[in-house]
Write a protein that holds these residues in place. Structure first.
Motif, mmCIF file in Angstrom:
data_model
loop_
_atom_site.group_PDB
_atom_site.id
_atom_site.type_symbol
_atom_site.label_atom_id
_atom_site.label_comp_id
_atom_site.label_asym_id
_atom_site.label_seq_id
_atom_site.Cartn_x
_atom_site.Cartn_y
_atom_site.Cartn_z
ATOM 1 N N GLU A 34 0.807 -1.220 0.000
ATOM 2 C CA GLU A 34 0.000 0.000 0.000
ATOM 3 C C GLU A 34 0.843 1.273 0.000
ATOM 4 O OE1 GLU A 34 -2.839 -0.390 3.177
ATOM 5 O OE2 GLU A 34 -3.802 -2.106 2.219
ATOM 6 N N TYR A 35 1.976 1.246 -0.719
ATOM 7 C CA TYR A 35 2.838 2.406 -0.855
ATOM 8 C C TYR A 35 2.798 2.998 -2.256
ATOM 9 C CZ TYR A 35 4.984 1.008 3.555
ATOM 10 O OH TYR A 35 5.194 0.687 4.859
ATOM 11 N N TRP A 36 2.129 2.358 -3.200
ATOM 12 C CA TRP A 36 2.206 2.786 -4.589
ATOM 13 C C TRP A 36 1.637 4.189 -4.801
ATOM 14 C CZ3 TRP A 36 5.308 2.084 -8.211
ATOM 15 C CH2 TRP A 36 5.016 2.504 -9.501
ATOM 16 N N GLN A 37 0.644 4.576 -4.034
ATOM 17 C CA GLN A 37 0.041 5.901 -4.188
ATOM 18 C C GLN A 37 1.081 7.002 -3.988
ATOM 19 O OE1 GLN A 37 -3.171 5.793 -5.142
ATOM 20 N NE2 GLN A 37 -3.050 7.961 -5.594
ATOM 21 N N ILE A 38 2.035 6.766 -3.103
ATOM 22 C CA ILE A 38 3.109 7.735 -2.866
ATOM 23 C C ILE A 38 3.933 7.929 -4.135
ATOM 24 C CG2 ILE A 38 5.307 8.036 -1.624
ATOM 25 C CD1 ILE A 38 2.929 8.718 0.108
ATOM 26 N N PHE A 39 4.143 6.846 -4.904
ATOM 27 C CA PHE A 39 4.930 6.931 -6.132
ATOM 28 C C PHE A 39 4.168 7.665 -7.231
ATOM 29 C CE2 PHE A 39 7.049 3.655 -3.850
ATOM 30 C CZ PHE A 39 8.380 3.780 -4.216
ATOM 31 N N GLU A 40 2.857 7.569 -7.207
ATOM 32 C CA GLU A 40 2.055 8.242 -8.229
ATOM 33 C C GLU A 40 1.844 9.718 -7.901
ATOM 34 O OE1 GLU A 40 -1.458 5.803 -8.453
ATOM 35 O OE2 GLU A 40 -0.601 4.644 -10.105
ATOM 36 N N ASP A 41 1.535 10.023 -6.641
ATOM 37 C CA ASP A 41 1.160 11.385 -6.260
ATOM 38 C C ASP A 41 2.270 12.167 -5.571
ATOM 39 O OD1 ASP A 41 -1.324 10.615 -7.183
ATOM 40 O OD2 ASP A 41 -2.095 10.155 -5.181
ATOM 41 N N GLY A 42 3.248 11.488 -5.013
ATOM 42 C CA GLY A 42 4.253 12.158 -4.197
ATOM 43 C C GLY A 42 3.672 12.472 -2.826
ATOM 44 N N ILE A 43 4.428 13.194 -2.023
ATOM 45 C CA ILE A 43 3.932 13.510 -0.679
ATOM 46 C C ILE A 43 3.230 14.851 -0.637
ATOM 47 C CG2 ILE A 43 5.549 12.051 0.572
ATOM 48 C CD1 ILE A 43 7.237 14.521 1.131
ATOM 49 N N GLY A 44 3.358 15.625 -1.694
ATOM 50 C CA GLY A 44 2.640 16.904 -1.758
ATOM 51 C C GLY A 44 3.065 17.861 -0.670
ATOM 52 N N ALA A 45 4.221 18.451 -0.801
ATOM 53 C CA ALA A 45 4.731 19.380 0.210
ATOM 54 C C ALA A 45 3.805 20.583 0.355
ATOM 55 C CB ALA A 45 6.128 19.848 -0.168
ATOM 56 N N PRO A 46 3.409 20.883 1.579
ATOM 57 C CA PRO A 46 2.532 22.042 1.789
ATOM 58 C C PRO A 46 3.299 23.349 1.583
ATOM 59 C CG PRO A 46 3.189 21.122 3.882
ATOM 60 C CD PRO A 46 3.742 20.202 2.815
ATOM 61 N N THR A 47 2.576 24.387 1.211
ATOM 62 C CA THR A 47 3.228 25.680 0.973
ATOM 63 C C THR A 47 3.689 26.318 2.280
ATOM 64 O OG1 THR A 47 1.038 26.715 0.931
ATOM 65 C CG2 THR A 47 2.032 26.149 -1.189
ATOM 66 N N GLU A 48 2.827 26.337 3.284
ATOM 67 C CA GLU A 48 3.209 26.887 4.586
ATOM 68 C C GLU A 48 2.731 25.948 5.687
ATOM 69 O OE1 GLU A 48 2.537 30.924 5.560
ATOM 70 O OE2 GLU A 48 2.777 31.599 3.495
ATOM 71 N N VAL A 49 3.683 25.392 6.415
ATOM 72 C CA VAL A 49 3.356 24.430 7.470
ATOM 73 C C VAL A 49 2.551 25.081 8.587
ATOM 74 C CG1 VAL A 49 4.339 22.817 9.143
ATOM 75 C CG2 VAL A 49 5.414 23.083 6.911
ATOM 76 N N GLU A 50 2.819 26.362 8.876
ATOM 77 C CA GLU A 50 2.124 27.040 9.972
ATOM 78 C C GLU A 50 0.631 27.167 9.701
ATOM 79 O OE1 GLU A 50 4.761 28.861 8.342
ATOM 80 O OE2 GLU A 50 6.208 27.852 9.602
ATOM 81 N N ALA A 51 0.237 27.282 8.432
ATOM 82 C CA ALA A 51 -1.163 27.506 8.085
ATOM 83 C C ALA A 51 -1.993 26.223 8.109
ATOM 84 C CB ALA A 51 -1.257 28.147 6.696
ATOM 85 N N LEU A 52 -1.363 25.099 8.309
ATOM 86 C CA LEU A 52 -2.078 23.823 8.306
ATOM 87 C C LEU A 52 -2.777 23.564 9.633
ATOM 88 C CD1 LEU A 52 0.548 21.472 6.602
ATOM 89 C CD2 LEU A 52 -1.403 22.575 5.542
ATOM 90 N N THR A 53 -3.898 22.880 9.549
ATOM 91 C CA THR A 53 -4.570 22.441 10.777
ATOM 92 C C THR A 53 -3.803 21.252 11.338
ATOM 93 O OG1 THR A 53 -5.998 20.862 9.647
ATOM 94 C CG2 THR A 53 -6.800 23.145 9.822
ATOM 95 N N ASN A 54 -4.121 20.884 12.563
ATOM 96 C CA ASN A 54 -3.459 19.723 13.162
ATOM 97 C C ASN A 54 -3.719 18.457 12.361
ATOM 98 O OD1 ASN A 54 -2.194 21.106 15.196
ATOM 99 N ND2 ASN A 54 -3.795 20.731 16.717
ATOM 100 N N ALA A 55 -4.938 18.288 11.861
ATOM 101 C CA ALA A 55 -5.261 17.098 11.061
ATOM 102 C C ALA A 55 -4.448 17.079 9.776
ATOM 103 C CB ALA A 55 -6.754 17.080 10.740
ATOM 104 N N GLN A 56 -4.287 18.247 9.143
ATOM 105 C CA GLN A 56 -3.492 18.317 7.911
ATOM 106 C C GLN A 56 -2.017 18.046 8.196
ATOM 107 O OE1 GLN A 56 -4.711 22.292 6.806
ATOM 108 N NE2 GLN A 56 -5.938 21.516 5.087
ATOM 109 N N LYS A 57 -1.536 18.547 9.318
ATOM 110 C CA LYS A 57 -0.138 18.285 9.703
ATOM 111 C C LYS A 57 0.073 16.792 9.941
ATOM 112 C CE LYS A 57 0.855 22.758 11.826
ATOM 113 N NZ LYS A 57 1.133 23.469 13.073
ATOM 114 N N MET A 58 -0.885 16.163 10.634
ATOM 115 C CA MET A 58 -0.765 14.728 10.911
ATOM 116 C C MET A 58 -0.820 13.919 9.612
ATOM 117 S SD MET A 58 -2.903 14.258 14.456
ATOM 118 C CE MET A 58 -2.948 12.508 14.260
#
Length: 150
Positions: A34-58
């Protein structure tokens, strides 16, 4: 638990320069983990970590961990000469894309591989004390590799 670790080692195909065969088996292995999705989509680096909610950070941290595990499988699978070319890559998707770009068979490379396999096939001989079954297995292995390359 040690037998499970041995199973994982046996399930991974070592990269020996034959990208088409390796990528097909590795993709299947990574899908089963169940790792293949990471190879297709990547991890998607957020633009600003501070602006993320706790759920998004997790969720982002979970994707980073999954990426790290997938990258670990690739590092286990790739021999040192090939590994040295990918050490500077940040994510498993970067590694996969680089490997595809560098090693995916072009018609010229496939033609060269077929020539080498044909030479191997033509020079096959039964060794002293070798069983007929062993010789047939070597012959079929070379023949199947040729068929795989068209």
């Amino acid at each position: 638990m040690a037998s499970d670790s041995n199973f994982v080692q046996a399930a991974i195909t070592r990269f020996d320069g034959h990208y088409d065969h390796w990528s097909m088996r590795m993709e299947n292995f990574l899908q089963s983990k169940e790792y293949w999705q990471i190879f297709e989509d990547g991890i998607g680096a957020p633009t600003e970590v501070e602006a993320l909610t706790n759920a998004q950070k997790m969720e982002f941290e979970a994707r980073k961990l999954k990426d790290l595990k997938a990258k670990n499988y690739l590092f286990q699978d790739i021999e040192r000469p090939f590994l040295e070319t990918i050490l500077c890559k940040e994510t498993s998707k970067d590694i996969w894309d680089f490997m595809r770009k560098k090693y995916e068979g072009t018609s010229r490379v496939k033609h060269t591989q077929l020539q080498a396999l044909r030479r191997d096939f033509e020079t096959l001989k039964m060794n002293e004390g070798e069983s007929v079954m062993s010789y047939c297995a070597k012959t079929m292995e070379t023949s199947n590799k040729m068929r795989f390359h068209g």
